[in-house]
Design a protein around this motif. Structure first.
Motif, PDB file in Angstrom:
ATOM      1  N   HIS A 151      27.451  24.069  32.244  1.00 28.85           N
ATOM      2  CA  HIS A 151      27.787  24.158  30.823  1.00 28.85           C
ATOM      3  C   HIS A 151      26.769  25.003  30.072  1.00 28.85           C
ATOM      4  CE1 HIS A 151      27.833  22.599  26.600  1.00 28.85           C
ATOM      5  NE2 HIS A 151      29.127  22.790  26.766  1.00 28.85           N
ATOM      6  N   SER A 152      25.488  24.763  30.347  1.00 29.34           N
ATOM      7  CA  SER A 152      24.433  25.546  29.693  1.00 29.34           C
ATOM      8  C   SER A 152      24.489  27.003  30.120  1.00 29.34           C
ATOM      9  CB  SER A 152      23.057  24.951  30.029  1.00 29.34           C
ATOM     10  OG  SER A 152      22.969  23.607  29.616  1.00 29.34           O
ATOM     11  N   LEU A 153      24.775  27.240  31.420  1.00 25.78           N
ATOM     12  CA  LEU A 153      24.903  28.611  31.910  1.00 25.78           C
ATOM     13  C   LEU A 153      26.050  29.344  31.221  1.00 25.78           C
ATOM     14  CD1 LEU A 153      24.106  30.843  33.978  1.00 25.78           C
ATOM     15  CD2 LEU A 153      25.743  29.788  35.549  1.00 25.78           C
ATOM     16  N   GLY A 154      27.163  28.635  31.024  1.00 25.99           N
ATOM     17  CA  GLY A 154      28.302  29.255  30.338  1.00 25.99           C
ATOM     18  C   GLY A 154      27.961  29.654  28.913  1.00 25.99           C
ATOM     19  N   ASN A 155      27.227  28.791  28.197  1.00 28.45           N
ATOM     20  CA  ASN A 155      26.823  29.131  26.834  1.00 28.45           C
ATOM     21  C   ASN A 155      25.880  30.327  26.815  1.00 28.45           C
ATOM     22  OD1 ASN A 155      28.263  27.140  25.407  1.00 28.45           O
ATOM     23  ND2 ASN A 155      26.718  25.594  25.884  1.00 28.45           N
ATOM     24  N   SER A 156      24.918  30.350  27.731  1.00 29.80           N
ATOM     25  CA  SER A 156      23.981  31.475  27.791  1.00 29.80           C
ATOM     26  C   SER A 156      24.705  32.773  28.126  1.00 29.80           C
ATOM     27  CB  SER A 156      22.894  31.199  28.837  1.00 29.80           C
ATOM     28  OG  SER A 156      22.013  30.183  28.409  1.00 29.80           O
ATOM     29  N   LEU A 200      27.881  33.459  27.546  1.00 33.83           N
ATOM     30  CA  LEU A 200      28.710  33.837  26.397  1.00 33.83           C
ATOM     31  C   LEU A 200      27.880  34.537  25.333  1.00 33.83           C
ATOM     32  CD1 LEU A 200      31.368  33.747  24.801  1.00 33.83           C
ATOM     33  CD2 LEU A 200      30.681  31.482  23.969  1.00 33.83           C
ATOM     34  N   LEU A 201      26.745  33.958  24.974  1.00 35.42           N
ATOM     35  CA  LEU A 201      25.884  34.561  23.960  1.00 35.42           C
ATOM     36  C   LEU A 201      25.358  35.912  24.413  1.00 35.42           C
ATOM     37  CD1 LEU A 201      23.749  31.482  22.782  1.00 35.42           C
ATOM     38  CD2 LEU A 201      25.778  32.452  21.700  1.00 35.42           C
ATOM     39  N   THR A 202      24.921  35.994  25.669  1.00 32.50           N
ATOM     40  CA  THR A 202      24.298  37.220  26.164  1.00 32.50           C
ATOM     41  C   THR A 202      25.304  38.347  26.302  1.00 32.50           C
ATOM     42  OG1 THR A 202      22.651  35.907  27.373  1.00 32.50           O
ATOM     43  CG2 THR A 202      22.929  38.208  28.023  1.00 32.50           C
ATOM     44  N   VAL A 203      26.426  38.082  26.950  1.00 33.44           N
ATOM     45  CA  VAL A 203      27.427  39.131  27.181  1.00 33.44           C
ATOM     46  C   VAL A 203      27.991  39.635  25.862  1.00 33.44           C
ATOM     47  CG1 VAL A 203      29.686  39.628  28.175  1.00 33.44           C
ATOM     48  CG2 VAL A 203      28.026  38.311  29.485  1.00 33.44           C
ATOM     49  N   THR A 204      28.321  38.718  24.957  1.00 31.23           N
ATOM     50  CA  THR A 204      28.881  39.135  23.659  1.00 31.23           C
ATOM     51  C   THR A 204      27.872  39.946  22.861  1.00 31.23           C
ATOM     52  OG1 THR A 204      30.188  37.091  23.625  1.00 31.23           O
ATOM     53  CG2 THR A 204      30.030  38.335  21.583  1.00 31.23           C
ATOM     54  N   THR A 205      26.622  39.513  22.863  1.00 27.71           N
ATOM     55  CA  THR A 205      25.587  40.247  22.125  1.00 27.71           C
ATOM     56  C   THR A 205      25.367  41.629  22.710  1.00 27.71           C
ATOM     57  OG1 THR A 205      24.469  38.161  21.582  1.00 27.71           O
ATOM     58  CG2 THR A 205      23.194  40.187  21.347  1.00 27.71           C
ATOM     59  N   VAL A 206      25.356  41.741  24.020  1.00 28.92           N
ATOM     60  CA  VAL A 206      25.158  43.038  24.666  1.00 28.92           C
ATOM     61  C   VAL A 206      26.300  43.994  24.324  1.00 28.92           C
ATOM     62  CG1 VAL A 206      25.131  44.214  26.903  1.00 28.92           C
ATOM     63  CG2 VAL A 206      23.713  42.193  26.545  1.00 28.92           C
ATOM     64  N   VAL A 207      27.522  43.508  24.409  1.00 28.86           N
ATOM     65  CA  VAL A 207      28.683  44.367  24.108  1.00 28.86           C
ATOM     66  C   VAL A 207      28.655  44.816  22.655  1.00 28.86           C
ATOM     67  CG1 VAL A 207      31.195  44.424  23.931  1.00 28.86           C
ATOM     68  CG2 VAL A 207      30.121  43.355  25.910  1.00 28.86           C
ATOM     69  N   THR A 263      24.635  20.527  17.784  1.00 33.43           N
ATOM     70  CA  THR A 263      26.016  20.874  18.145  1.00 33.43           C
ATOM     71  C   THR A 263      26.345  20.494  19.582  1.00 33.43           C
ATOM     72  OG1 THR A 263      25.400  23.117  18.858  1.00 33.43           O
ATOM     73  CG2 THR A 263      25.964  22.806  16.531  1.00 33.43           C
ATOM     74  N   GLY A 264      25.330  20.273  20.414  1.00 27.11           N
ATOM     75  CA  GLY A 264      25.564  19.963  21.820  1.00 27.11           C
ATOM     76  C   GLY A 264      25.839  21.176  22.671  1.00 27.11           C
ATOM     77  N   GLN A 265      25.796  22.360  22.081  1.00 24.20           N
ATOM     78  CA  GLN A 265      26.035  23.597  22.816  1.00 24.20           C
ATOM     79  C   GLN A 265      24.703  24.200  23.264  1.00 24.20           C
ATOM     80  OE1 GLN A 265      29.055  24.518  23.612  1.00 24.20           O
ATOM     81  NE2 GLN A 265      30.092  23.007  22.345  1.00 24.20           N
ATOM     82  N   ASN A 266      24.091  23.596  24.251  1.00 23.93           N
ATOM     83  CA  ASN A 266      22.783  24.045  24.709  1.00 23.93           C
ATOM     84  C   ASN A 266      22.880  25.296  25.571  1.00 23.93           C
ATOM     85  OD1 ASN A 266      21.341  22.012  23.457  1.00 23.93           O
ATOM     86  ND2 ASN A 266      21.390  20.656  25.229  1.00 23.93           N
ATOM     87  N   THR A 267      21.919  26.187  25.388  1.00 26.05           N
ATOM     88  CA  THR A 267      21.733  27.288  26.332  1.00 26.05           C
ATOM     89  C   THR A 267      20.751  26.821  27.406  1.00 26.05           C
ATOM     90  OG1 THR A 267      19.910  28.203  25.032  1.00 26.05           O
ATOM     91  CG2 THR A 267      22.127  28.988  24.515  1.00 26.05           C
ATOM     92  N   LEU A 268      20.558  27.632  28.431  1.00 21.89           N
ATOM     93  CA  LEU A 268      19.632  27.236  29.492  1.00 21.89           C
ATOM     94  C   LEU A 268      18.205  26.995  28.988  1.00 21.89           C
ATOM     95  CD1 LEU A 268      20.750  29.350  32.597  1.00 21.89           C
ATOM     96  CD2 LEU A 268      20.748  26.874  32.361  1.00 21.89           C
ATOM     97  N   LEU A 325      16.470  29.010  38.821  1.00 21.80           N
ATOM     98  CA  LEU A 325      17.930  29.104  38.703  1.00 21.80           C
ATOM     99  C   LEU A 325      18.326  29.995  37.528  1.00 21.80           C
ATOM    100  CD1 LEU A 325      18.956  25.391  39.372  1.00 21.80           C
ATOM    101  CD2 LEU A 325      19.387  27.352  40.867  1.00 21.80           C
ATOM    102  N   ALA A 326      17.604  29.859  36.421  1.00 19.38           N
ATOM    103  CA  ALA A 326      17.898  30.673  35.239  1.00 19.38           C
ATOM    104  C   ALA A 326      17.499  32.133  35.440  1.00 19.38           C
ATOM    105  CB  ALA A 326      17.179  30.103  34.023  1.00 19.38           C
ATOM    106  N   LEU A 327      16.563  32.373  36.347  1.00 19.12           N
ATOM    107  CA  LEU A 327      16.084  33.741  36.595  1.00 19.12           C
ATOM    108  C   LEU A 327      17.097  34.571  37.370  1.00 19.12           C
ATOM    109  CD1 LEU A 327      13.735  35.848  36.632  1.00 19.12           C
ATOM    110  CD2 LEU A 327      12.954  34.736  38.741  1.00 19.12           C
ATOM    111  N   ILE A 328      17.890  33.936  38.215  1.00 19.68           N
ATOM    112  CA  ILE A 328      18.778  34.658  39.125  1.00 19.68           C
ATOM    113  C   ILE A 328      19.788  35.540  38.394  1.00 19.68           C
ATOM    114  CG2 ILE A 328      20.563  34.382  40.891  1.00 19.68           C
ATOM    115  CD1 ILE A 328      19.027  31.927  41.875  1.00 19.68           C
ATOM    116  N   PRO A 329      20.560  35.048  37.404  1.00 21.35           N
ATOM    117  CA  PRO A 329      21.566  35.912  36.750  1.00 21.35           C
ATOM    118  C   PRO A 329      20.964  37.139  36.076  1.00 21.35           C
ATOM    119  CG  PRO A 329      21.968  33.602  36.246  1.00 21.35           C
ATOM    120  CD  PRO A 329      20.623  33.667  36.893  1.00 21.35           C
ATOM    121  N   ILE A 330      19.873  36.955  35.320  1.00 26.78           N
ATOM    122  CA  ILE A 330      19.297  38.090  34.595  1.00 26.78           C
ATOM    123  C   ILE A 330      18.637  39.058  35.560  1.00 26.78           C
ATOM    124  CG2 ILE A 330      17.024  37.098  34.145  1.00 26.78           C
ATOM    125  CD1 ILE A 330      19.192  39.035  31.630  1.00 26.78           C
TER     126      ILE A 330
END
Length: 282
Positions: free
Chosen positions: A74-79, A81-88, A227-232, A256-261
């Motif tokens: 859930h936290s990965l999905g929020n991170s 979403l924020l990252t991809v949308t901001t980059v685009v 809000t309960g919408q935590n990022t990593l 774990l958080a390092l791998i995607p970026i």
């Protein structure tokens, strides 16, 4: 010939030593993070030898527990979403802004002022903006992920605009003039000619923006609090309590958080150096 070979074999020892020290400085924290993530809590000792020693048995139990504590997916999905949308949004909006201002600055006091005004935003500390942002986002009803994305898009505009404007100085105006002669509009010229040419700068902006967004704690903390919408990064605060820090689970979660970026950086790294060098303001 012998002199040439001897000169080629000459080693600049001061620089070499500095590079070695730099490599050790960079890799030592990573080494500590990896071995602590695989250690059991009982293996953690206060002495240096115990801290630097390898785990008695390599286990993935810390990673599984860290994923449970942080509600990882859930936290990965929020991170993401924020990252991809901001980059685009950064690539599209800041690229357009950099092109519009960069091509209009010559002989225009208005665009020169606009450029300096936007770039000056880099010198405004977040601490000054924090409380007004909390109040404004709450009043506007965007104290959620949308508000965080909008804030990121504004926060990163000064640096990205400067990079895009600097990179445009390497693109000949003759290409755009030729397109106009062929009947292309300014919009068509940008998307068909200028935008593809700026691919190295897009990669640079994407990586810089993604890393800043992915690792940020303060903006989601002050805007999305409750809000309960935590990022990593927010979820990882669970490892720090009033009485101490669970380093085994914390470092497992950090890896774990390092791998995607890290994967994203590897994909874009071929274009980054070229983008930074060509985007330097002359």
């Amino acid at each position: 010939m012998r002199k040439t070979n001897k000169a080629a074999r000459t080693v600049n020892w001061p620089i070499t030593i500095l590079l070695i020290i730099g490599c050790v400085t960079i890799f030592f924290p990573l080494y500590m993070a990896v071995i602590i993530a695989f250690k059991q809590p009982s293996e953690m000792t206060n002495d240096i030898a115990g801290a630097l020693s390898l785990p008695a048995s390599w286990s993935l139990s810390n990673f599984a527990e860290a994923m449970r504590v942080t509600d990882f997916w859930h936290s990965l999905g929020n991170s993401l979403l924020l990252t991809v949308t901001t980059v685009v949004l950064s690539i599209v909006i800041h690229g357009l802004g950099g092109y519009a201002i960069g091509r209009s600055m010559k002989g225009s006091k208005f665009y020169n002022f606009a450029y300096l005004y936007i770039v000056s935003g880099m010198f405004v500390p977040f601490a000054i903006l924090m409380m007004p942002l909390v109040k404004q986002t709450a009043q506007m009803g965007i104290a959620n992920r949308l508000g965080v994305i909008l804030c990121y898009t504004v926060f990163y505009m000064p640096l990205n605009l400067m990079l895009y404007r600097g990179y445009l100085t390497n693109i000949p105006l003759a290409l755009e003039e030729a397109a106009r002669v062929d009947g292309a509009t300014t919009w068509k010229t940008y998307w068909s000619i200028v935008f593809p040419i700026m691919k190295p700068m897009h990669a640079t902006v994407a990586v810089l923006t993604a890393m800043s967004t992915w690792n940020d704690v303060m903006t989601p903390l002050v805007i999305m609090s409750g809000t309960g919408q935590n990022t990593l990064p927010l979820a990882q605060l669970n490892f720090q309590t009033q009485f101490g820090t669970n380093y085994n689970l914390a470092f497992a979660s950090y890896l774990l958080a390092l791998i995607p970026i890290l994967l994203f950086y590897i994909v874009c790294q071929k274009q980054i150096l070229n983008g930074v060098v060509n985007g330097a303001v002359k």
